[in-house]
Design a protein around this motif. Sequence first.
Motif, mmCIF file in Angstrom:
data_model
loop_
_atom_site.group_PDB
_atom_site.id
_atom_site.type_symbol
_atom_site.label_atom_id
_atom_site.label_comp_id
_atom_site.label_asym_id
_atom_site.label_seq_id
_atom_site.Cartn_x
_atom_site.Cartn_y
_atom_site.Cartn_z
ATOM 1 N N GLU A 93 5.860 14.553 -3.756
ATOM 2 C CA GLU A 93 4.985 15.672 -4.137
ATOM 3 C C GLU A 93 5.109 16.819 -3.139
ATOM 4 O O GLU A 93 5.135 17.986 -3.537
ATOM 5 C CB GLU A 93 3.531 15.191 -4.203
ATOM 6 C CG GLU A 93 2.550 16.275 -4.632
ATOM 7 C CD GLU A 93 1.118 15.788 -4.604
ATOM 8 O OE1 GLU A 93 0.461 15.791 -5.651
ATOM 9 O OE2 GLU A 93 0.652 15.412 -3.500
ATOM 10 N N TYR B 91 2.613 10.784 -3.134
ATOM 11 C CA TYR B 91 1.737 11.933 -3.342
ATOM 12 C C TYR B 91 0.429 11.706 -2.595
ATOM 13 O O TYR B 91 0.177 10.617 -2.048
ATOM 14 C CB TYR B 91 1.477 12.162 -4.827
ATOM 15 C CG TYR B 91 0.833 10.999 -5.533
ATOM 16 C CD1 TYR B 91 -0.550 10.940 -5.726
ATOM 17 C CD2 TYR B 91 1.616 9.944 -6.016
ATOM 18 C CE1 TYR B 91 -1.138 9.876 -6.369
ATOM 19 C CE2 TYR B 91 1.032 8.873 -6.665
ATOM 20 C CZ TYR B 91 -0.349 8.842 -6.847
ATOM 21 O OH TYR B 91 -0.930 7.796 -7.477
ATOM 22 N N LYS B 92 -0.371 12.740 -2.575
ATOM 23 C CA LYS B 92 -1.666 12.693 -1.873
ATOM 24 C C LYS B 92 -2.767 12.875 -2.898
ATOM 25 O O LYS B 92 -2.711 13.759 -3.733
ATOM 26 C CB LYS B 92 -1.732 13.787 -0.812
ATOM 27 C CG LYS B 92 -3.032 13.762 0.007
ATOM 28 C CD LYS B 92 -2.944 14.647 1.246
ATOM 29 C CE LYS B 92 -2.732 16.100 0.867
ATOM 30 N NZ LYS B 92 -2.770 16.999 2.039
ATOM 31 N N GLU B 93 -3.789 12.020 -2.821
ATOM 32 C CA GLU B 93 -4.910 12.106 -3.773
ATOM 33 C C GLU B 93 -6.176 11.596 -3.090
ATOM 34 O O GLU B 93 -6.166 10.537 -2.443
ATOM 35 C CB GLU B 93 -4.617 11.274 -5.017
ATOM 36 C CG GLU B 93 -5.707 11.368 -6.085
ATOM 37 C CD GLU B 93 -5.336 10.638 -7.357
ATOM 38 O OE1 GLU B 93 -6.222 10.003 -7.942
ATOM 39 O OE2 GLU B 93 -4.148 10.721 -7.738
ATOM 40 N N GLN B 94 -7.278 12.383 -3.230
ATOM 41 C CA GLN B 94 -8.582 12.014 -2.666
ATOM 42 C C GLN B 94 -8.482 11.675 -1.176
ATOM 43 O O GLN B 94 -9.004 10.675 -0.704
ATOM 44 C CB GLN B 94 -9.171 10.831 -3.439
ATOM 45 C CG GLN B 94 -9.440 11.126 -4.893
ATOM 46 C CD GLN B 94 -10.032 9.935 -5.628
ATOM 47 O OE1 GLN B 94 -10.135 8.853 -5.063
ATOM 48 N NE2 GLN B 94 -10.399 10.131 -6.872
ATOM 49 N N ARG C 90 -0.756 8.073 -1.328
ATOM 50 C CA ARG C 90 -0.482 7.139 -2.407
ATOM 51 C C ARG C 90 1.032 6.940 -2.541
ATOM 52 O O ARG C 90 1.793 7.918 -2.646
ATOM 53 C CB ARG C 90 -1.037 7.666 -3.733
ATOM 54 C CG ARG C 90 -2.549 7.908 -3.731
ATOM 55 C CD ARG C 90 -3.321 6.616 -3.760
ATOM 56 N NE ARG C 90 -4.755 6.846 -3.738
ATOM 57 C CZ ARG C 90 -5.508 6.965 -4.836
ATOM 58 N NH1 ARG C 90 -4.927 6.890 -6.020
ATOM 59 N NH2 ARG C 90 -6.803 7.154 -4.724
ATOM 60 N N GLU D 178 0.430 0.400 -6.983
ATOM 61 C CA GLU D 178 -0.047 1.570 -6.234
ATOM 62 C C GLU D 178 -0.517 1.122 -4.858
ATOM 63 O O GLU D 178 -1.339 0.211 -4.732
ATOM 64 C CB GLU D 178 -1.198 2.236 -7.003
ATOM 65 C CG GLU D 178 -1.727 3.484 -6.324
ATOM 66 C CD GLU D 178 -2.908 4.065 -7.086
ATOM 67 O OE1 GLU D 178 -2.721 5.062 -7.789
ATOM 68 O OE2 GLU D 178 -4.022 3.508 -6.967
ATOM 69 N N ARG E 12 -2.463 2.331 -1.595
ATOM 70 C CA ARG E 12 -3.390 3.350 -1.077
ATOM 71 C C ARG E 12 -3.471 3.181 0.431
ATOM 72 O O ARG E 12 -3.816 2.107 0.936
ATOM 73 C CB ARG E 12 -4.770 3.200 -1.707
ATOM 74 C CG ARG E 12 -4.750 3.358 -3.225
ATOM 75 C CD ARG E 12 -6.126 3.152 -3.821
ATOM 76 N NE ARG E 12 -6.078 3.186 -5.273
ATOM 77 C CZ ARG E 12 -7.124 2.966 -6.068
ATOM 78 N NH1 ARG E 12 -8.313 2.706 -5.521
ATOM 79 N NH2 ARG E 12 -6.991 3.009 -7.381
#
Length: 588
Positions: free
Chosen positions: A464, A504-507, A511, A576, A578
């Motif tokens: 990402e 990618y980066k989420e919250q 990830r 996934e 985290r």
Amino acid sequence: MKLFSVKKLISPTVSIQGKIFVAFSLVTLLAIVAVTSIVYLYMRETVKNNALTSVMDSIRQADESLNIRLEEIDRLNTVVVTNKTVLNTLLSATEEASYEWFQEQKRIEEFLSAVIAYKAYISRIAVIGLNEKVFFVGSPWLDKNVIKTPMMDYLIQNGSRHAYFHQTGSNDSIVTGRHIRYNRETIGVVMFDLDNEFIKKIYDVKPTPDSMLFVVDEKNEFIYQPDNSSVAQETIIKLSQELAGSNASVEKAIDQRSYLVISRKSDYTGWSTLALVPMESLLSETVRIRNVLAEAAIVVFIIILFSSLQVSSRITRNIRRLRSMMMHVMEGNMTLHAVEIRSKDEIGQLYQVFKSMVEELKRLLEGIKTSEKMKHEAELAVLQAQIRPHFLYNSLNTVKYLAKLNGVPNIEEVAESLIELMRGVLGNSNEFLSVQEELQYVRSYVNIEKYKYVEPIHVNIEIENEELLQYRVLKLMLQPIVENAIIHGIASAEHGGLVLIRVYKEQKELRLEVSDNGKGMSDEQIKALFEVKEGGTYTRFSGMGIRNVHERIVRLYGESYGVFLYSEPGRYTKVEIRFPLLPSTDSA
């Protein structure tokens, strides 16, 4: 068993607080019942009075509505009796069926039609001469025979201003009329018929579904009565005579049923309106009020119960505090945040003993945690020491050299990839490395594995943001996941396999997602991936399975991080990872 015993100790079946709570509850219940009963009786009387006022207002509005229409008709009466066309027509000597008679009929009917235009409540207007000339607009049909009827006699005798006559039978309607005079002599009558449906609509007042309303004129004839009347007409006439000339209300027993009888007499028409409302229907509203009072009483009772519970809790405050501390410890919280108990009684002594026990338990847990960490580090050290790096590098370099001399590029590629992979696993003692380095190990592993299968293995990597490559992750997180995707996912698939790696980066989390289009996995297979193999070891190349990766992450950062697996048999598998965001500046 120990935790169960503690629960039994801190949950007594009988307590002082419970006794006080029960006593307060009983006293409160008696008080609420008494107050609610008094309020209910008062509200019952209030509802009755309000219903009486409402019925009186409804009758008054019905009378006023009818009076407005009758006053309007009276004005129309005046217009008709003073009209020259009407007078000339009645005084003329023309005979019926002549041309002049037809002309007179046309003129007077046009005038009458204009008078009652847009007056839907008027069903008929008629001009009747004593010389047997009859003209009318509307229905029903009217001829000269009307001159010899009692209605005509009544209108002539009482029509100096206006008079009302109630027709019964097939022509059930109200007639209002006025005589026409010329040179102080009566030459005819003008009369208006009110639509009976209009009368029903005005007096269709029902305070309750089974209430009844009657309108009686001065001759004791019914102007209006409901279709479903269960009361005899003689009874209504008797009540009308008893309450004549008054606007009042009384309670009467009629046919063994109690009614509220409300009477009103119109000053304009002289008609009496009687409303009969059954008392049980009238007071049915009190049932709703009773329910509302009951609900309010329950709410108040609950509030008072809560208050009494708070008051009673003061007596056992220290016991409750100690119980709360024990519950926190049972849940794994070793920090005592409650206010310290300073009492000198047995509860204070128990608190001191409990506090010492918690401190000793914390010390033991810290020791266990340190031992587990040392054990984990020792396992990694033993793992890396199983193969001597220098010997392995030299051997692989020899294989690579021989493959190059003999023109075997695939063996050369496999050897070079294995060297890179072993250098990262055995030559790097750090537990953390960058995402870029981890992806490079995955590429090396794929280069080795692709020669085992006939169909090509396609591995795509999507980043990402290039900055994510510099974040730090645990070593060998992706390799077991990709290995599982290739061996269990797409290797046995009948079509070409595809493995997609997304970073990618989420919250506010990093990830790493590995998905394949292979045969998918059942719930039992997913569960097996998180279990230790027979003998307590793993059979894969890295020596660590998916469960090991998950436990390493959870041990360091908690349950919100780790490995999460989603799959649908025959379609796909997605794993996934985290992981917290660890910039490259963080220490390993």
